[in-house]
Design a protein around this motif. Structure first.
Motif, PDB file in Angstrom:
ATOM      1  N   ILE A   1     -32.008 -18.119  55.539  1.00 57.55           N
ATOM      2  CA  ILE A   1     -31.352 -17.897  54.482  1.00 57.55           C
ATOM      3  C   ILE A   1     -31.975 -19.146  53.414  1.00 57.55           C
ATOM      4  CG2 ILE A   1     -29.239 -17.847  52.866  1.00 57.55           C
ATOM      5  CD1 ILE A   1     -28.153 -16.317  55.164  1.00 57.55           C
ATOM      6  N   ASN A   2     -31.610 -20.342  53.664  1.00 54.53           N
ATOM      7  CA  ASN A   2     -32.086 -21.570  53.149  1.00 54.53           C
ATOM      8  C   ASN A   2     -33.543 -21.586  53.025  1.00 54.53           C
ATOM      9  OD1 ASN A   2     -29.996 -22.974  52.377  1.00 54.53           O
ATOM     10  ND2 ASN A   2     -29.791 -24.023  54.634  1.00 54.53           N
ATOM     11  N   ASP A   3     -34.430 -21.177  54.010  1.00 54.22           N
ATOM     12  CA  ASP A   3     -35.729 -21.277  54.086  1.00 54.22           C
ATOM     13  C   ASP A   3     -36.310 -19.995  53.110  1.00 54.22           C
ATOM     14  OD1 ASP A   3     -35.776 -23.387  55.745  1.00 54.22           O
ATOM     15  OD2 ASP A   3     -36.331 -22.055  57.419  1.00 54.22           O
ATOM     16  N   ARG A   4     -35.692 -18.958  53.243  1.00 53.53           N
ATOM     17  CA  ARG A   4     -36.332 -17.922  52.505  1.00 53.53           C
ATOM     18  C   ARG A   4     -35.775 -17.802  51.033  1.00 53.53           C
ATOM     19  NH1 ARG A   4     -35.555 -11.554  54.251  1.00 53.53           N
ATOM     20  NH2 ARG A   4     -36.507 -10.586  52.494  1.00 53.53           N
ATOM     21  N   TYR A   5     -34.483 -18.127  50.796  1.00 54.68           N
ATOM     22  CA  TYR A   5     -34.013 -17.917  49.310  1.00 54.68           C
ATOM     23  C   TYR A   5     -33.711 -19.227  48.603  1.00 54.68           C
ATOM     24  CZ  TYR A   5     -33.021 -13.293  50.974  1.00 54.68           C
ATOM     25  OH  TYR A   5     -33.129 -12.065  51.427  1.00 54.68           O
ATOM     26  N   GLY A   6     -34.024 -20.198  49.256  1.00 56.76           N
ATOM     27  CA  GLY A   6     -33.605 -21.599  48.794  1.00 56.76           C
ATOM     28  C   GLY A   6     -32.368 -22.282  49.045  1.00 56.76           C
ATOM     29  N   HIS A   7     -32.053 -23.581  48.917  1.00 60.73           N
ATOM     30  CA  HIS A   7     -30.917 -24.273  49.055  1.00 60.73           C
ATOM     31  C   HIS A   7     -29.660 -23.699  48.401  1.00 60.73           C
ATOM     32  CE1 HIS A   7     -28.475 -27.627  50.636  1.00 60.73           C
ATOM     33  NE2 HIS A   7     -29.346 -27.700  51.822  1.00 60.73           N
ATOM     34  N   ALA A   8     -30.090 -23.473  47.168  1.00 61.06           N
ATOM     35  CA  ALA A   8     -28.820 -23.057  46.162  1.00 61.06           C
ATOM     36  C   ALA A   8     -28.319 -21.714  46.593  1.00 61.06           C
ATOM     37  CB  ALA A   8     -29.454 -23.127  44.708  1.00 61.06           C
ATOM     38  N   THR A   9     -29.089 -20.845  47.106  1.00 62.74           N
ATOM     39  CA  THR A   9     -28.546 -19.418  47.542  1.00 62.74           C
ATOM     40  C   THR A   9     -27.855 -19.563  48.721  1.00 62.74           C
ATOM     41  OG1 THR A   9     -30.303 -18.368  46.249  1.00 62.74           O
ATOM     42  CG2 THR A   9     -29.565 -17.274  48.000  1.00 62.74           C
ATOM     43  N   GLY A  10     -28.258 -20.771  49.474  1.00 57.38           N
ATOM     44  CA  GLY A  10     -27.765 -20.941  50.983  1.00 57.38           C
ATOM     45  C   GLY A  10     -26.268 -21.470  50.521  1.00 57.38           C
ATOM     46  N   ASP A  11     -26.108 -22.324  49.418  1.00 55.31           N
ATOM     47  CA  ASP A  11     -24.979 -22.696  49.285  1.00 55.31           C
ATOM     48  C   ASP A  11     -23.829 -21.407  48.774  1.00 55.31           C
ATOM     49  OD1 ASP A  11     -25.239 -25.215  49.770  1.00 55.31           O
ATOM     50  OD2 ASP A  11     -25.425 -26.054  47.496  1.00 55.31           O
ATOM     51  N   GLN A  12     -24.395 -20.674  47.833  1.00 54.38           N
ATOM     52  CA  GLN A  12     -23.751 -19.493  47.540  1.00 54.38           C
ATOM     53  C   GLN A  12     -23.487 -18.810  48.531  1.00 54.38           C
ATOM     54  OE1 GLN A  12     -22.693 -18.730  44.505  1.00 54.38           O
ATOM     55  NE2 GLN A  12     -23.532 -20.654  43.690  1.00 54.38           N
ATOM     56  N   ALA A  13     -24.164 -18.455  49.587  1.00 55.53           N
ATOM     57  CA  ALA A  13     -23.694 -17.936  50.795  1.00 55.53           C
ATOM     58  C   ALA A  13     -22.520 -18.390  51.554  1.00 55.53           C
ATOM     59  CB  ALA A  13     -25.045 -17.660  51.687  1.00 55.53           C
ATOM     60  N   LEU A  14     -22.662 -19.834  51.579  1.00 55.80           N
ATOM     61  CA  LEU A  14     -21.299 -20.436  52.219  1.00 55.80           C
ATOM     62  C   LEU A  14     -20.074 -20.068  51.526  1.00 55.80           C
ATOM     63  CD1 LEU A  14     -22.968 -23.943  53.248  1.00 55.80           C
ATOM     64  CD2 LEU A  14     -22.378 -21.951  54.851  1.00 55.80           C
ATOM     65  N   ILE A  15     -20.103 -20.007  50.083  1.00 56.81           N
ATOM     66  CA  ILE A  15     -18.926 -19.916  49.185  1.00 56.81           C
ATOM     67  C   ILE A  15     -18.518 -18.227  49.532  1.00 56.81           C
ATOM     68  CG2 ILE A  15     -18.234 -19.626  46.794  1.00 56.81           C
ATOM     69  CD1 ILE A  15     -20.160 -21.816  46.095  1.00 56.81           C
ATOM     70  N   HIS A  16     -19.560 -17.634  49.546  1.00 54.45           N
ATOM     71  CA  HIS A  16     -19.386 -16.066  49.714  1.00 54.45           C
ATOM     72  C   HIS A  16     -18.709 -15.758  51.313  1.00 54.45           C
ATOM     73  CE1 HIS A  16     -20.135 -11.770  50.313  1.00 54.45           C
ATOM     74  NE2 HIS A  16     -20.553 -11.924  51.400  1.00 54.45           N
ATOM     75  N   VAL A  17     -19.068 -16.450  52.228  1.00 56.72           N
ATOM     76  CA  VAL A  17     -18.429 -16.407  53.660  1.00 56.72           C
ATOM     77  C   VAL A  17     -17.084 -16.956  53.493  1.00 56.72           C
ATOM     78  CG1 VAL A  17     -18.549 -17.412  55.791  1.00 56.72           C
ATOM     79  CG2 VAL A  17     -20.765 -16.546  54.948  1.00 56.72           C
TER      80      VAL A  17
END
Ligand SMILES: Nc1nc2c(ncn2[C@@H]2O[C@H](COP(=O)(O)OP(=O)(O)OP(=O)(O)O)[C@@H](O)[C@H]2O)c(=O)[nH]1
Length: 327
Positions: free
Chosen positions: A205-221
């Motif tokens: 997810i980080n590699d494909r969408y970038g670290h900021a989206t990775g952070d959003q994903a953690l908040i979502h989880v």
């Protein structure tokens, strides 16, 4: 008399402040603060009335005690009682104005000197109202500062136990809470279960969408997990993309059900992002528990959940594995 009054005002104020600030090692509970505040009002209120009776309203001692009553009271007050103190201080100022507006021949202070003279009534009323307004303004400034100070203390505490990205508990708080719960006497605790989960293929997810989206994903989880827990469960971020749930009172099979519910919620709750299809997230879960009778420490319990979680990874991810203890 004047110096005695000043000294008294100073000592009483310092004493009160010292008791409030350093009197107990633990911060005061709200109930204790309220009791202390009520006692302070009573103490300064009674002192003010006694001063009025003994030396009269025009004496500096009375002025100091009344002003001290309002200022010290406000300095120490919990925010919940600020309105009460404001009303009381306005009532005190009004009472003071009424007393001086009376024909003072009706009232002669008990310790009045022989040549005691009533003051110019209107001049005094105006001076007292002006003084009252100044005190009130100052009091509000003090109250605002006090409340900011309290708020800052509360938010420092809050920051020290939360993960800054997701807002759930941080690793330190999780470990402290778990250790505390496991150390409770056997009769006071029921069982306790922990669920450790790790998001699958998070690096992609980080590699494909970038670290900021990775952070959003953690908040979502974190939000998805939180929505599926009860109020007295504790969710925290254990590491990068690992979350730990503490479920007090839960048996192994109840914790298994909770973990399945979370896995299901995550599976069916893809994360929406602008400009791309929603991101599907899954996670691997490991469950372990300690019965009320067992003397298990926090690290062993988490390690068991960790082993179960790695088994879930090896079995293909997106699943829950319950740790089975060797017999
Ligand atoms: N965006 C973001 N990424 C993080 C954070 N903390 C850890 N990560 C990333 O999480 C990724 C974890 O990757 P891996 O340990 O390889 O695991 P994975 O890709 O989830 O694969 P599996 O766990 O085997 O399913 C790494 O790329 C870390 O950089 C964070 O706070 N924000």
């Amino acid at each position: 008399m004047l110096w005695a009054g000043l000294a008294w005002g100073l000592i009483a104020s310092l004493l009160w402040f010292a008791i409030a600030r350093f009197g107990s090692r633990q911060p005061m509970s709200e109930a204790q603060e309220n009791r202390f505040a009520s006692f302070t009002i009573l103490f300064f209120g009674v002192t003010g009335i006694v001063s009025l009776l003994l030396v009269g309203p025009f004496n500096l001692v009375t002025g100091i005690v009344l002003t001290g009553c309002v200022l010290i009271g406000l300095l120490l007050f919990p925010a919940t009682q600020i309105t009460l103190v404001f009303i009381l201080s306005m009532a005190a100022i009004l009472a003071y104005a009424i007393v001086v507006s009376l024909d003072t021949t009706l009232y002669r202070p008990l310790l009045a000197p022989v040549d005691y003279r009533p003051a110019q009534v209107w001049y005094d009323i105006i001076t007292i109202i002006a003084a009252g307004l100044i005190i009130t303004k100052d009091s509000f400034t003090v109250a605002a500062l006090t409340s900011t100070w309290r708020h800052r203390e509360a938010s420092t505490f809050d920051r020290s136990i939360r993960d800054p990205l997701t807002g759930v508990a941080n690793r330190g708080h999780l470990l402290q809470t778990l250790t505390h719960q496991l150390a409770m006497p056997t009769r006071a605790r029921k069982g306790l279960a922990v669920v450790l989960m790790d998001v699958d293929f998070f690096k992609q997810i980080n590699d494909r969408y970038g670290h900021a989206t990775g952070d959003q994903a953690l908040i979502h989880v974190a939000e998805t997990l939180q929505d599926n827990l009860r109020d007295n469960d504790l969710l925290g971020r254990y590491g990068g993309e690992e979350f730990l749930m503490l479920l007090p009172g839960a048996t192994l099979s109840q914790a298994h059900n909770v973990a399945e519910r979370c896995a299901e919620a995550l599976r069916h709750n893809a994360m929406a992002i602008t400009g791309s299809p929603a991101i599907k997230l899954t996670a691997s879960f490991g469950v372990s528990s300690a019965s009320a009778q067992s003397a298990m420490d926090a690290h062993t319990l988490i390690e068991e959940a960790d082993r179960a979680m790695y088994t879930a990874k090896h079995q293909g991810r997106d699943r829950v594995v319950v740790y089975s203890r060797p017999q």
